[in-house]
Design a protein around this motif. Structure first.
Motif, mmCIF file in Angstrom:
data_model
loop_
_atom_site.group_PDB
_atom_site.id
_atom_site.type_symbol
_atom_site.label_atom_id
_atom_site.label_comp_id
_atom_site.label_asym_id
_atom_site.label_seq_id
_atom_site.Cartn_x
_atom_site.Cartn_y
_atom_site.Cartn_z
ATOM 1 N N ALA A 1 -14.605 -59.135 -47.922
ATOM 2 C CA ALA A 1 -14.358 -58.553 -46.601
ATOM 3 C C ALA A 1 -14.875 -59.468 -45.495
ATOM 4 O O ALA A 1 -14.237 -59.624 -44.446
ATOM 5 N N PHE A 2 -16.036 -60.067 -45.716
ATOM 6 C CA PHE A 2 -16.616 -60.995 -44.743
ATOM 7 C C PHE A 2 -15.625 -62.126 -44.444
ATOM 8 O O PHE A 2 -15.391 -62.477 -43.290
ATOM 9 N N GLU A 3 -15.037 -62.666 -45.486
ATOM 10 C CA GLU A 3 -14.104 -63.788 -45.316
ATOM 11 C C GLU A 3 -12.799 -63.331 -44.664
ATOM 12 O O GLU A 3 -12.247 -64.018 -43.794
ATOM 13 N N ALA A 4 -12.292 -62.162 -45.061
ATOM 14 C CA ALA A 4 -11.037 -61.661 -44.493
ATOM 15 C C ALA A 4 -11.200 -61.347 -43.003
ATOM 16 O O ALA A 4 -10.330 -61.675 -42.183
ATOM 17 N N LEU A 5 -12.309 -60.721 -42.633
ATOM 18 C CA LEU A 5 -12.535 -60.377 -41.237
ATOM 19 C C LEU A 5 -12.734 -61.621 -40.378
ATOM 20 O O LEU A 5 -12.402 -61.632 -39.183
ATOM 21 N N HIS A 6 -13.265 -62.669 -40.974
ATOM 22 C CA HIS A 6 -13.475 -63.924 -40.243
ATOM 23 C C HIS A 6 -12.151 -64.521 -39.771
ATOM 24 O O HIS A 6 -12.101 -65.208 -38.745
ATOM 25 N N THR A 7 -11.083 -64.264 -40.511
ATOM 26 C CA THR A 7 -9.768 -64.827 -40.166
ATOM 27 C C THR A 7 -8.880 -63.824 -39.422
ATOM 28 O O THR A 7 -7.695 -64.092 -39.199
ATOM 29 N N SER A 8 -9.443 -62.689 -39.016
ATOM 30 C CA SER A 8 -8.667 -61.650 -38.337
ATOM 31 C C SER A 8 -8.062 -62.164 -37.024
ATOM 32 O O SER A 8 -8.676 -62.943 -36.303
ATOM 33 N N ASN A 9 -6.851 -61.680 -36.716
ATOM 34 C CA ASN A 9 -6.173 -62.032 -35.462
ATOM 35 C C ASN A 9 -6.119 -60.867 -34.478
ATOM 36 O O ASN A 9 -5.338 -60.898 -33.524
ATOM 37 N N LEU A 10 -6.920 -59.841 -34.692
ATOM 38 C CA LEU A 10 -6.838 -58.643 -33.859
ATOM 39 C C LEU A 10 -7.143 -58.931 -32.394
ATOM 40 O O LEU A 10 -8.059 -59.689 -32.069
ATOM 41 N N GLU A 11 -6.365 -58.273 -31.532
ATOM 42 C CA GLU A 11 -6.583 -58.355 -30.092
ATOM 43 C C GLU A 11 -6.894 -56.990 -29.497
ATOM 44 O O GLU A 11 -7.599 -56.898 -28.490
ATOM 45 N N THR A 12 -6.352 -55.928 -30.100
ATOM 46 C CA THR A 12 -6.661 -54.572 -29.632
ATOM 47 C C THR A 12 -7.000 -53.689 -30.824
ATOM 48 O O THR A 12 -6.367 -53.786 -31.881
ATOM 49 N N ILE A 13 -8.006 -52.843 -30.627
ATOM 50 C CA ILE A 13 -8.363 -51.807 -31.593
ATOM 51 C C ILE A 13 -8.318 -50.499 -30.819
ATOM 52 O O ILE A 13 -9.155 -50.268 -29.935
ATOM 53 N N THR A 14 -7.325 -49.679 -31.093
ATOM 54 C CA THR A 14 -7.172 -48.402 -30.391
ATOM 55 C C THR A 14 -7.822 -47.302 -31.209
ATOM 56 O O THR A 14 -7.493 -47.115 -32.386
ATOM 57 N N ILE A 15 -8.759 -46.587 -30.594
ATOM 58 C CA ILE A 15 -9.381 -45.420 -31.227
ATOM 59 C C ILE A 15 -8.669 -44.187 -30.681
ATOM 60 O O ILE A 15 -8.721 -43.897 -29.486
ATOM 61 N N LEU A 16 -8.000 -43.484 -31.584
ATOM 62 C CA LEU A 16 -7.063 -42.428 -31.201
ATOM 63 C C LEU A 16 -7.644 -41.056 -31.521
ATOM 64 O O LEU A 16 -8.087 -40.817 -32.641
ATOM 65 N N GLY A 17 -7.622 -40.154 -30.523
ATOM 66 C CA GLY A 17 -8.127 -38.804 -30.754
ATOM 67 C C GLY A 17 -7.279 -37.747 -30.089
ATOM 68 O O GLY A 17 -6.796 -37.934 -28.962
ATOM 69 N N ARG A 18 -7.090 -36.610 -30.764
ATOM 70 C CA ARG A 18 -6.244 -35.541 -30.220
ATOM 71 C C ARG A 18 -6.914 -34.790 -29.081
ATOM 72 O O ARG A 18 -6.245 -34.223 -28.227
ATOM 73 N N ARG A 19 -8.242 -34.771 -29.094
ATOM 74 C CA ARG A 19 -8.961 -34.024 -28.074
ATOM 75 C C ARG A 19 -9.484 -34.967 -26.996
ATOM 76 O O ARG A 19 -9.149 -36.141 -26.973
ATOM 77 N N GLY A 20 -10.339 -34.429 -26.128
ATOM 78 C CA GLY A 20 -10.843 -35.210 -25.012
ATOM 79 C C GLY A 20 -12.276 -35.656 -25.185
ATOM 80 O O GLY A 20 -12.904 -35.398 -26.222
ATOM 81 N N PRO A 21 -12.847 -36.319 -24.184
ATOM 82 C CA PRO A 21 -14.218 -36.827 -24.263
ATOM 83 C C PRO A 21 -15.259 -35.770 -24.580
ATOM 84 O O PRO A 21 -16.261 -36.058 -25.235
ATOM 85 N N HIS A 22 -15.056 -34.554 -24.139
ATOM 86 C CA HIS A 22 -16.041 -33.490 -24.379
ATOM 87 C C HIS A 22 -16.002 -32.950 -25.805
ATOM 88 O O HIS A 22 -16.863 -32.150 -26.186
ATOM 89 N N GLN A 23 -15.035 -33.375 -26.588
ATOM 90 C CA GLN A 23 -14.942 -32.887 -27.969
ATOM 91 C C GLN A 23 -15.264 -33.966 -29.008
ATOM 92 O O GLN A 23 -15.101 -33.733 -30.202
#
Length: 435
Positions: free
Chosen positions: A176-198
């Motif tokens: 995993a260390f080696e695979a993540l080192h070569t990652s090309n990610l530019e955006t990581i979206t954290i998706l939730g159905r509810r709002g900040p208060h939940q």
């Protein structure tokens, strides 16, 4: 002599063994079973590899494991190598501390596309669990979507975002260390159905996103409720929401200086996954409203790019033979931990995936009171002696705690520079290391 079998060697299992020790001292023998040759369950394969301070709780379990009347019985799968019913015939009490190792399923169209994973799989991959070591996620794309609004989602997003240098002191496994080192990610979206208060995210874990070297968190001001609405929140949640507000206020320069944006998308419920050539490329979402704390769809649909999807929406225990099981809740069917006299459950196997590691301690002590009520004295069952005879007949290769210490020594010796250990990721290597 009381004979107790505990199935599962994670926090719930060892807190329960500790409780048995304190309750009966030299008048009890406790066998702690695990399907893997290595102990500690969630501490080893669930806690994020860059949270080494949390993993130090294993030192407390080690103290219990080294007690003269507690034995680790690794490499024995209850349900396959021996049944629960057979354990009940041998031991006065059988306590299921198996955790909740399975992903709760989204059950959405397209969830079988390549590069769509549950958090048990993905976390198990970077933590080196033998079941998931060969997962091989493709990290060559630019966009990851992490579904969920709890600390597991934060862990996954943080691990995806960290540089190799930031992971230096962790025990993330080499593949995993080696695979993540070569990652090309530019955006990581954290998706939730509810709002900040939940959200279920805690301030410490949220705050870590502000310390990342190549990533910065982002929140849309429009998703935040008026500040006055925070007043009645419990203190921990209020601090978490304050951090979300801080994320929203980060200047554009913060994102311009980083390679990755961690984008919180609230009020967005995943509806389907779409792909090309069998691999995910998009997540379709529905805009949600929160009514009385529950998400309600508006009918407004939109799509997000997604080259990798990790669903972090909860876990389920595994049914075990004919032990009563609540399929809806994904846990064993019990009354406060008592399934029936002589058969009990603790931790996530009892509660579902809620609470912290420390929440399992009172569970262990409470269930021992139930055991005491049902078992006023030893029943003269054969316990450990009987199991050892059965194991010999079936050719089971038991891994003891002293065997585990040899495995651990080999892992420590194999560690890359700065890391505490390099975990074995297959059972054969673990067994070989104890010889």
């Amino acid at each position: 002599m009381r004979q107790i079998a505990i199935v599962g060697s994670g926090p719930a299992g060892y807190y329960t063994a500790e409780a048995a020790n304190k309750k009966w001292g030299d008048d009890v023998r406790v066998d702690v079973f695990d399907a893997l040759p290595v102990p500690y369950g969630l501490i080893r394969s669930g806690v994020a590899p860059d949270h080494q301070s949390i993993k130090k709780v294993a030192l407390r379990y080690e103290k219990t494991a080294l007690s003269s009347n507690v034995r680790f019985v690794g490499n024995v799968s209850v349900g396959d190598d021996i049944t629960v019913r057979e354990l009940q015939e041998l031991y006065d009490a059988v306590i299921l501390a198996t955790g909740a190792p399975n992903d709760r399923q989204l059950q959405l169209e397209g969830d079988q596309l390549d590069n769509v994973f549950g958090s048990a799989e993905f976390v198990g991959w970077y933590n080196g669990h033998p079941k998931f070591a060969d997962l091989n996620p493709d990290l060559s794309g630019k966009h990851a979507v992490v579904i969920g609004m709890g600390n597991v989602a934060l862990d996954v997003a943080r691990i995806l975002a960290k540089t190799s240098a930031e992971m230096r002191g962790s025990d993330i496994v080499a593949h995993a260390f080696e695979a993540l080192h070569t990652s090309n990610l530019e955006t990581i979206t954290i998706l939730g159905r509810r709002g900040p208060h939940q959200i279920m995210m805690t301030p410490k874990e949220l705050g870590e996103l502000l310390q990342l070297q190549r990533a910065a968190p982002s929140v849309d001001h429009a998703d935040l409720p008026p500040p006055a609405d925070d007043t009645n929140l419990e203190p921990g949640l209020r601090k978490s929401v304050e951090l979300l507000r801080k994320f929203a206020d980060l200047p554009e320069e913060s994102h311009a200086k980083t390679a990755i944006t961690i984008d919180f998308r609230f009020f967005a419920g995943p509806k389907a996954f779409y792909g090309k050539d069998g691999r995910v490329t998009q997540v379709e979402c529905e805009r949600m409203n929160v009514v009385d704390g529950r998400p309600v769809g508006t009918g407004e649909l939109f799509r997000l790019p997604a080259d990798l999807v990790i669903s972090c929406i909860g876990y389920r225990a595994s049914p075990l033979g004919d032990v009563p099981f609540d399929q809806r809740a994904g846990r064993f069917d019990s009354v406060d931990g008592r399934i029936s006299p002589g058969l009990y459950c603790v931790g996530w196997a009892k509660r579902g995936p809620t609470g912290t590691i420390g929440t399992n301690r009172p569970d262990g002590y409470n269930v021992m009171e139930l055991v005491a009520e049902d078992m006023t004295s030893g029943s003269h069952k054969r316990g450990r002696e009987g199991f050892d005879e059965l194991a010999s007949e079936r050719g089971l290769e038991i891994v003891t705690f002293s065997d585990w210490q040899k495995i651990e020594g080999a892992e420590v010796a194999a560690a890359r520079s700065g890391a505490p250990r390099e975990k074995f990721v297959d059972i054969a290597s673990m067994i070989a290391a104890k010889s």
